[in-house]
Design an enzyme around this catalytic site. Structure first.
Site, PDB file in Angstrom:
ATOM      1  N   SER A 131       2.539  -7.385   0.789  1.00  0.00           N
ATOM      2  CA  SER A 131       1.790  -6.753  -0.224  1.00  0.00           C
ATOM      3  C   SER A 131       1.710  -7.911  -1.519  1.00  0.00           C
ATOM      4  O   SER A 131       2.547  -8.170  -1.763  1.00  0.00           O
ATOM      5  CB  SER A 131       2.544  -5.276  -0.552  1.00  0.00           C
ATOM      6  N   LYS A 185       5.431  -0.906   5.386  1.00  0.00           N
ATOM      7  CA  LYS A 185       4.121  -1.240   4.601  1.00  0.00           C
ATOM      8  C   LYS A 185       3.030  -0.191   4.683  1.00  0.00           C
ATOM      9  O   LYS A 185       2.350  -0.131   3.770  1.00  0.00           O
ATOM     10  CB  LYS A 185       3.795  -2.794   5.332  1.00  0.00           C
ATOM     11  N   HIS A 188       3.843   2.354   2.216  1.00  0.00           N
ATOM     12  CA  HIS A 188       3.626   1.763   0.970  1.00  0.00           C
ATOM     13  C   HIS A 188       2.069   2.014   0.472  1.00  0.00           C
ATOM     14  O   HIS A 188       1.586   2.270  -0.569  1.00  0.00           O
ATOM     15  CB  HIS A 188       3.667   0.311   0.882  1.00  0.00           C
ATOM     16  N   ASN A 189       1.156   1.727   1.606  1.00  0.00           N
ATOM     17  CA  ASN A 189      -0.241   1.813   1.621  1.00  0.00           C
ATOM     18  C   ASN A 189      -0.670   3.157   1.439  1.00  0.00           C
ATOM     19  O   ASN A 189      -1.596   3.547   0.683  1.00  0.00           O
ATOM     20  CB  ASN A 189      -1.009   1.243   2.568  1.00  0.00           C
ATOM     21  N   GLU A 192       0.017   3.827  -2.095  1.00  0.00           N
ATOM     22  CA  GLU A 192      -1.208   3.098  -2.931  1.00  0.00           C
ATOM     23  C   GLU A 192      -2.382   4.005  -2.693  1.00  0.00           C
ATOM     24  O   GLU A 192      -2.863   4.210  -4.072  1.00  0.00           O
ATOM     25  CB  GLU A 192      -1.152   1.828  -2.118  1.00  0.00           C
TER      26      GLU A 192
HETATM   27  C1  6PG Z   1      -1.440  -4.654  -0.336  1.00  0.00           C
HETATM   28  C2  6PG Z   1      -2.774  -3.929   0.068  1.00  0.00           C
HETATM   29  C3  6PG Z   1      -3.514  -4.558   1.222  1.00  0.00           C
HETATM   30  C4  6PG Z   1      -4.976  -3.995   1.444  1.00  0.00           C
HETATM   31  C5  6PG Z   1      -4.815  -2.986   2.430  1.00  0.00           C
HETATM   32  C6  6PG Z   1      -5.531  -1.619   1.844  1.00  0.00           C
HETATM   33  O1  6PG Z   1      -0.350  -4.074  -0.265  1.00  0.00           O
HETATM   34  O2  6PG Z   1      -1.731  -5.743  -0.712  1.00  0.00           O
HETATM   35  O3  6PG Z   1      -2.272  -2.616   0.497  1.00  0.00           O
HETATM   36  O4  6PG Z   1      -2.646  -4.891   2.424  1.00  0.00           O
HETATM   37  O5  6PG Z   1      -5.413  -3.510   0.070  1.00  0.00           O
HETATM   38  O6  6PG Z   1      -5.079  -3.373   3.480  1.00  0.00           O
HETATM   39  O7  6PG Z   1      -6.859  -1.605   2.346  1.00  0.00           O
HETATM   40  P1  6PG Z   1      -7.686  -0.503   2.476  1.00  0.00           P
HETATM   41  O8  6PG Z   1      -7.870   0.193   1.137  1.00  0.00           O
HETATM   42  O9  6PG Z   1      -9.238  -1.179   2.803  1.00  0.00           O
HETATM   43  O10 6PG Z   1      -7.065   0.506   3.547  1.00  0.00           O
END
Ligand code: 6PG
Length: 467
Positions: A131, A185, A188-189, A192
């Site tokens: 990330s 991960k 994590h997303n 996010e």
């Molecule tokens: C990170 C991000 C990176 C990317 C993701 C999300 O942790 O650096 O999460 O991996 O931005 O792929 O992408 P999307 O918003 O397109 O799902």
């Protein structure tokens, strides 16, 4: 001294090249290659002057032969079919004990399957979540590693050197076997997505509800970033909201079409949560918001047919700040609940305090709150729930009233806030000892003879409608 490389990097796209340069910058000798071999020479020039050596190879055979055995090879290529094809091609060229690392955002089910496949040949497969975007990869990402202890022992010195540091502590660790790193991960997303959407909802309320300018909201967020809400996502939102489009003179945010893509990790978080009997309403709210955002034409039609009436809102910036804090705690808490469910389901020894620690720098969700979260996990969380930890209860007691006021104002005024509201719905559900499922059980028993538990006796029971 052998002149073979200590690690190989296959794939010189944005992330692969940044990671290879980071390794060389930290003194490691790196073998590199790429499917389009004409990229290689230019890339090697980029690495001139770094303390480690970058050696380009035009064929897969030369590339593999240029790496010290047992080999550690990082693949930065699309994680679906291309990764499967690559595994098939590269496996015959490897020797027992070699490690293949998939550094992409892979579906952890694939990682588990690939780990088992390679293990049959005495090879290691590491699923590593990376990330921090391009800048993070070049100067210090956060990395979530899943795989065998043996492969980690060889990767650790390189990964620790290139990782972001939080007060000197590298933001990388071995989190468990097979798919553990990619799963962490993915979550994590998911977090996010929730944090991004909550910030966007706060912006929307201030902009369209309270009539603030984009630049003033940007300045407010920049102030927030100096306090308890300190985080990369608040920082970049504050900064970018203050930018002007050179072509039109408008705030940049106003010339961006409100239709967001998603590569799938946020959605996977929700899918996996639901498959494990969990729910993560704040993350679901964010995934829903992205999905609905894609339906621009339908929303335009909706505005025409139903009307886009919204009331002006009387909102205080302090309430928005506190509402975001409460919702952020609950978003993280939901992420950690999914990790807890996965640890039980897949028998992974996940260390939640450590996961919070390796998210404190380098990654997209890095925030000041994560330091408190890791402390909270170290001190013990009642029922394993982050939101029940004393320090989090204290923060929530201080901020939930504001989240409630913001949600009431938003909903009353006709604004949708799926992530903020999802967080509040979760909080209110989980603090009420008696919920709605008595009625659900009654309905299920009536129409399907499903039976229910009684509050005053063991066993399965039916209602008098079956007598
Ligand atoms: C990170 C991000 C990176 C990317 C993701 C999300 O942790 O650096 O999460 O991996 O931005 O792929 O992408 P999307 O918003 O397109 O799902």
């Amino acid at each position: 001294m052998s002149n073979l490389a200590q690690i190989g990097v296959y794939g010189l796209g944005t992330m692969g090249s940044a990671l290879a340069l980071n390794m060389a910058d930290n003194g490691f000798d790196v073998a590199v290659t790429n499917r389009e071999t004409d990229w290689i020479d230019d890339f090697i020039k980029e690495g001139d002057g770094l303390s480690g050596t970058l050696t380009g190879h035009k064929t897969l055979e030369d590339f593999i032969a240029g790496i010290q055995a047992p080999r550690t090879i990082l693949f930065m290529i699309p994680s679906g079919a291309p990764m499967d094809a690559m595994i098939e091609t590269v496996m015959p060229l490897l020797s027992k004990g070699d490690t293949i690392i998939d550094g992409g955002n892979a579906d952890f089910h694939l990682t588990r399957r690939r780990s088992a496949l390679l293990a049959e040949k005495d090879l290691h497969f590491v699923g590593m979540g990376v990330s921090g975007g391009e800048n993070g990869a070049r100067h210090g990402p956060s990395m979530m590693v899943g795989g065998t202890a043996d492969s980690w022992s060889r990767l650790k010195p390189i990964a620790s050197a290139i990782a972001a540091k939080f007060e000197g502590d590298p933001c990388v660790d071995h989190l468990g076997p097979d798919g553990a790193g990619h799963f962490v991960k993915t979550v994590h997303n998911g977090i996010e997505y929730a944090d991004m959407e909550m910030i966007a909802e706060a912006y929307k309320l201030l902009r369209y509800g309270a009539g603030w300018s984009a630049a003033d909201i940007g300045k407010l967020m920049t102030e927030w970033d100096a306090g308890a809400l300190k985080s990369y996502l608040v920082e970049i939102t504050g900064k970018t909201l203050q930018e002007t489009d050179p072509k039109t003179g408008k705030p940049v945010v106003d010339i961006i079409l409100d239709r967001a893509g998603q590569k799938g990790t946020g959605r996977w978080t929700v899918i996996e949560a639901i498959k494990m009997g969990q729910s993560a309403s704040a993350i679901e709210g964010a995934v829903a918001a992205r999905a609905w955002s894609a339906e621009k034409a339908t929303r335009v039609a909706g505005a025409k047919i139903i009307g886009d009436d919204r009331e002006q809102l009387d909102l205080s910036a302090t309430d928005l700040h506190d509402a975001l804090m409460a919702a952020r705690i609950l978003g993280y808490a939901q992420g950690f609940r999914i990790l807890t469910a996965a640890a039980a389901e897949f028998d992974w020894p996940l260390d939640y305090a450590r996961i919070a620690e390796i998210w404190r720098a380098g990654c997209i969700i890095r925030s000041a709150l994560l330091d408190d979260i890791s402390d909270a996990f170290r001190q013990g969380t009642p029922e394993g729930q982050l939101y029940l930890a004393p320090s989090m209860v204290e923060k929530l007691n201080d901020t939930i009233p504001a989240l409630r006021r913001v949600c009431i104002a938003a909903i009353g005024g006709g604004y949708s806030v799926p992530a903020l509201f999802g967080a509040l719905a979760f909080y209110d559900t989980m603090r009420q000892s008696r919920g709605t499922a008595d009625v659900i059980q009654m309905q299920r028993d009536y129409f399907g003879h499903h039976g229910f538990e009684r509050v005053d006796a063991e066993g399965a029971h039916h209602g008098p409608w079956w007598d």
